[in-house]
Scaffold this motif. Structure first.
Motif, mmCIF file in Angstrom:
data_model
loop_
_atom_site.group_PDB
_atom_site.id
_atom_site.type_symbol
_atom_site.label_atom_id
_atom_site.label_comp_id
_atom_site.label_asym_id
_atom_site.label_seq_id
_atom_site.Cartn_x
_atom_site.Cartn_y
_atom_site.Cartn_z
ATOM 1 N N SER A 271 -4.147 13.374 -30.319
ATOM 2 C CA SER A 271 -4.266 14.719 -30.877
ATOM 3 C C SER A 271 -5.108 14.766 -32.145
ATOM 4 C CB SER A 271 -2.874 15.286 -31.188
ATOM 5 O OG SER A 271 -2.234 14.507 -32.193
ATOM 6 N N THR A 272 -5.443 13.627 -32.703
ATOM 7 C CA THR A 272 -6.245 13.607 -33.919
ATOM 8 C C THR A 272 -7.053 12.318 -33.991
ATOM 9 O OG1 THR A 272 -6.168 13.517 -36.337
ATOM 10 C CG2 THR A 272 -4.230 12.690 -35.164
ATOM 11 N N GLU A 273 -8.271 12.436 -34.470
ATOM 12 C CA GLU A 273 -9.100 11.251 -34.645
ATOM 13 C C GLU A 273 -8.588 10.378 -35.784
ATOM 14 O OE1 GLU A 273 -13.107 12.453 -35.124
ATOM 15 O OE2 GLU A 273 -13.314 13.221 -33.066
ATOM 16 N N SER A 274 -7.765 10.961 -36.634
ATOM 17 C CA SER A 274 -7.257 10.214 -37.787
ATOM 18 C C SER A 274 -5.824 9.742 -37.553
ATOM 19 C CB SER A 274 -7.323 11.079 -39.041
ATOM 20 O OG SER A 274 -6.545 12.261 -38.867
ATOM 21 N N TRP A 275 -5.514 9.417 -36.287
ATOM 22 C CA TRP A 275 -4.157 8.955 -35.959
ATOM 23 C C TRP A 275 -3.725 7.823 -36.885
ATOM 24 C CZ3 TRP A 275 0.453 9.196 -33.726
ATOM 25 C CH2 TRP A 275 1.132 8.035 -33.400
ATOM 26 N N SER A 276 -4.589 6.834 -37.064
ATOM 27 C CA SER A 276 -4.214 5.687 -37.889
ATOM 28 C C SER A 276 -3.968 6.092 -39.333
ATOM 29 C CB SER A 276 -5.283 4.596 -37.824
ATOM 30 O OG SER A 276 -6.516 5.065 -38.324
ATOM 31 N N GLU A 277 -4.622 7.178 -39.777
ATOM 32 C CA GLU A 277 -4.429 7.633 -41.149
ATOM 33 C C GLU A 277 -3.063 8.287 -41.338
ATOM 34 O OE1 GLU A 277 -7.661 10.159 -42.163
ATOM 35 O OE2 GLU A 277 -9.196 8.622 -41.779
ATOM 36 N N GLN A 278 -2.412 8.686 -40.230
ATOM 37 C CA GLN A 278 -1.087 9.273 -40.303
ATOM 38 C C GLN A 278 -0.019 8.196 -40.530
ATOM 39 O OE1 GLN A 278 -0.501 12.669 -39.865
ATOM 40 N NE2 GLN A 278 -2.687 13.067 -39.626
ATOM 41 N N LEU A 279 -0.387 6.947 -40.262
ATOM 42 C CA LEU A 279 0.587 5.861 -40.301
ATOM 43 C C LEU A 279 0.683 5.268 -41.707
ATOM 44 C CD1 LEU A 279 -0.520 4.028 -37.033
ATOM 45 C CD2 LEU A 279 1.219 5.805 -37.281
ATOM 46 N N ASN A 280 1.881 4.837 -42.045
ATOM 47 C CA ASN A 280 2.083 4.114 -43.295
ATOM 48 C C ASN A 280 2.210 2.632 -42.961
ATOM 49 O OD1 ASN A 280 2.205 6.401 -45.060
ATOM 50 N ND2 ASN A 280 4.260 6.838 -44.260
ATOM 51 N N PRO A 281 1.161 1.853 -43.234
ATOM 52 C CA PRO A 281 1.224 0.427 -42.888
ATOM 53 C C PRO A 281 2.366 -0.281 -43.611
ATOM 54 C CG PRO A 281 -1.016 1.101 -43.462
ATOM 55 C CD PRO A 281 -0.113 2.222 -43.846
ATOM 56 N N GLN A 282 2.910 -1.292 -42.969
ATOM 57 C CA GLN A 282 3.916 -2.110 -43.620
ATOM 58 C C GLN A 282 3.289 -2.827 -44.810
ATOM 59 O OE1 GLN A 282 5.177 -3.413 -39.337
ATOM 60 N NE2 GLN A 282 6.698 -4.279 -40.734
ATOM 61 N N HIS A 283 4.134 -3.180 -45.776
ATOM 62 C CA HIS A 283 3.629 -3.880 -46.955
ATOM 63 C C HIS A 283 3.930 -5.373 -46.824
ATOM 64 C CE1 HIS A 283 7.786 -2.518 -47.760
ATOM 65 N NE2 HIS A 283 7.937 -3.697 -48.339
ATOM 66 N N ALA A 284 3.073 -6.193 -47.436
ATOM 67 C CA ALA A 284 3.229 -7.634 -47.309
ATOM 68 C C ALA A 284 2.770 -8.324 -48.579
ATOM 69 C CB ALA A 284 2.433 -8.153 -46.110
ATOM 70 N N CYS A 285 3.239 -9.565 -48.741
ATOM 71 C CA CYS A 285 2.860 -10.348 -49.903
ATOM 72 C C CYS A 285 2.649 -11.800 -49.476
ATOM 73 C CB CYS A 285 3.944 -10.276 -50.978
ATOM 74 S SG CYS A 285 3.362 -10.723 -52.630
ATOM 75 N N PHE A 286 1.599 -12.391 -50.009
ATOM 76 C CA PHE A 286 1.202 -13.766 -49.705
ATOM 77 C C PHE A 286 1.494 -14.626 -50.936
ATOM 78 C CE2 PHE A 286 -2.185 -17.049 -49.626
ATOM 79 C CZ PHE A 286 -1.934 -17.615 -48.382
ATOM 80 N N TYR A 287 2.353 -15.629 -50.766
ATOM 81 C CA TYR A 287 2.812 -16.435 -51.899
ATOM 82 C C TYR A 287 2.255 -17.860 -51.822
ATOM 83 C CZ TYR A 287 6.381 -12.794 -52.523
ATOM 84 O OH TYR A 287 7.037 -11.608 -52.717
ATOM 85 N N THR A 288 1.749 -18.341 -52.949
ATOM 86 C CA THR A 288 1.328 -19.737 -53.069
ATOM 87 C C THR A 288 1.803 -20.261 -54.427
ATOM 88 O OG1 THR A 288 -0.812 -19.042 -53.961
ATOM 89 C CG2 THR A 288 -0.707 -19.501 -51.602
ATOM 90 N N ILE A 289 1.677 -21.570 -54.619
ATOM 91 C CA ILE A 289 1.986 -22.195 -55.904
ATOM 92 C C ILE A 289 0.700 -22.764 -56.491
ATOM 93 C CG2 ILE A 289 3.280 -24.005 -57.103
ATOM 94 C CD1 ILE A 289 5.082 -21.861 -56.041
ATOM 95 N N LYS A 290 0.390 -22.359 -57.714
ATOM 96 C CA LYS A 290 -0.795 -22.866 -58.401
ATOM 97 C C LYS A 290 -0.413 -23.268 -59.818
ATOM 98 C CE LYS A 290 -5.640 -21.779 -59.405
ATOM 99 N NZ LYS A 290 -6.709 -20.759 -59.278
ATOM 100 N N ASP A 291 -0.673 -24.517 -60.158
ATOM 101 C CA ASP A 291 -0.331 -25.033 -61.494
ATOM 102 C C ASP A 291 1.146 -24.793 -61.808
ATOM 103 O OD1 ASP A 291 -2.977 -25.791 -61.866
ATOM 104 O OD2 ASP A 291 -3.513 -23.830 -62.702
ATOM 105 N N SER A 292 1.977 -25.054 -60.799
ATOM 106 C CA SER A 292 3.444 -24.926 -60.930
ATOM 107 C C SER A 292 3.905 -23.485 -61.098
ATOM 108 C CB SER A 292 3.972 -25.773 -62.100
ATOM 109 O OG SER A 292 3.653 -27.140 -61.909
ATOM 110 N N ASN A 293 3.026 -22.522 -60.896
ATOM 111 C CA ASN A 293 3.383 -21.111 -61.015
ATOM 112 C C ASN A 293 3.259 -20.425 -59.657
ATOM 113 O OD1 ASN A 293 3.780 -21.124 -63.892
ATOM 114 N ND2 ASN A 293 1.546 -21.191 -64.117
ATOM 115 N N ILE A 294 4.152 -19.490 -59.415
ATOM 116 C CA ILE A 294 4.095 -18.717 -58.179
ATOM 117 C C ILE A 294 3.007 -17.658 -58.299
ATOM 118 C CG2 ILE A 294 5.336 -17.140 -56.645
ATOM 119 C CD1 ILE A 294 7.922 -18.489 -57.500
ATOM 120 N N GLU A 295 2.112 -17.632 -57.335
ATOM 121 C CA GLU A 295 1.099 -16.587 -57.259
ATOM 122 C C GLU A 295 1.409 -15.687 -56.072
ATOM 123 O OE1 GLU A 295 -2.942 -17.807 -57.254
ATOM 124 O OE2 GLU A 295 -2.918 -18.337 -59.383
#
Length: 354
Positions: A271-295
């Motif tokens: 019904s709309t060309e902007s279907w994907s714009e109607q959606l709220n994407p899930q949120h995510a976070c990518f975690y690593t350790i650098k110099d003993s600190n969590i990034e």
């Protein structure tokens, strides 16, 4: 494009908010008839799909020689008998998840589909969630390193029971193990394959509950990978949907896919060309350790695409494209559900022999 006609059996939540709008939005498919007796469901169908015929009896769908496909969005214990009837009537069949209540029923349907030379598939739509797509991207890129631990959850909050819902009545295939558990098990099998052993804890937590409304399933692999799947109905605080722990990094994805929310508003993908714009994407976070600190780095999740299921089905029926969801895959979900029930009964880990 060759137009194929579909009959939909059932117009509750699944039929009303998932199958009907997705079928109506798929080029090459025509939603031709809906079987439902509920007056409220019939009123909704007339309002949103006025051109579609409404029938009182399932037999009317079976007898309709114009229908190429029958889609079943009905109580789980009816999946086997009604799918068998549809195949015997010469129809291609889509069964909502879970495939069947028992693996013996699933085996019979697979054999029958081969005998009558008709397509049989299962609507495991959560393979098409945006969060799951994001997992696949990171797994394919091997950004996390070897995956050693994976958790997936489908938590909700609803303390009150729904007395008129078959899903909350003590009957075959009811409860959230068959409902939400089917999604989690299917995703895990697609990501990692069959485990070596399984342990499950099943419970009824809400006052008056007569079905499983809380579960945890632990899957262990020869590689050392541990997978934990769970869901319950008393989660008041927001939590993660997926957590993948690798030797190099961790990916955590929260929230739920936004497609259901938009479909419930009556907005069709077509019904709309902007279907994907109607959606709220899930949120995510990518975690690593650098110099003993969590990034921690915020991640843009993909948007989901449930429409792809029916687009694939049309190409399979008209161009012989490989099915997205094969019945032989869906039966493994049922087999692990059966094993989870047995593990809980015995209160011990069981070897997976499938």
């Amino acid at each position: 494009m060759n137009t194929l006609k579909i009959g939909l059996a059932g117009f509750g939540t699944g039929g009303r908010f998932f199958h009907a709008p997705l079928i109506a939005s798929t080029q090459g498919f025509q939603l031709t008839a809906i079987h439902t007796r509920s007056e409220s469901n019939r009123a909704h169908a007339k309002r949103h799909f006025p051109e579609v015929a409404l029938v009182d009896e399932y037999a009317d769908l079976l007898a309709n020689t114009e229908l190429d496909v029958i889609v079943l969005s009905i109580p789980n214990h009816l999946h086997f008998p009604q799918a068998a009837q549809a195949l015997q009537a010469g129809k291609n069949v889509v069964v909502d998840k879970p495939f069947t209540v028992t693996s013996d029923e699933a085996k019979q349907l697979i054999g029958l589909a081969k005998e009558v030379k008709k397509t049989l598939t299962v609507f495991h739509n959560r393979r098409l969630d945006g969060g799951y797509f994001t997992l696949l991207e990171y797994f394919d890129k091997k950004t996390l390193g070897e995956i050693v631990q994976f958790e997936a959850r489908f938590d909700r909050y609803r303390k009150e029971l729904r007395p008129n819902s078959w899903k909350e009545k003590p009957m075959p295939g009811s409860g959230i193990l068959y409902d939400l558990g089917s999604h989690l098990i299917d995703q895990s099998l697609q990501l990692f394959g069959l485990p070596e052993n399984l342990f499950a804890r099943l419970n009824s937590q809400r006052p008056g509950a007569e079905t499983i409304d809380d579960f945890e399933i632990f899957l262990n692999y020869k590689s050392g990978l541990n997978v934990r799947l769970g869901a319950n109905m008393l989660s008041r605080t927001p939590g993660f949907a997926y957590r993948a722990v690798g030797l190099e990094a961790t990916l955590e994805i929260g929230g739920t896919d936004g497609q259901e929310e938009v479909l419930r508003k009556g907005i069709l993908p077509s019904s709309t060309e902007s279907w994907s714009e109607q959606l709220n994407p899930q949120h995510a976070c990518f975690y690593t350790i650098k110099d003993s600190n969590i990034e921690a780095v915020s991640v843009d999740c993909h948007v989901g695409n449930y429409l792809a299921f029916y687009q694939n089905l049309h190409r399979h029926l008209t161009e012989n494209e490989a099915l997205m969801v094969k019945a032989e895959e869906a039966i493994q979900v049922v087999q692990l559900i059966e094993l989870a029930i047995e593990s809980n009964r015995q209160q011990r880990s069981l070897v997976v022999k499938i």
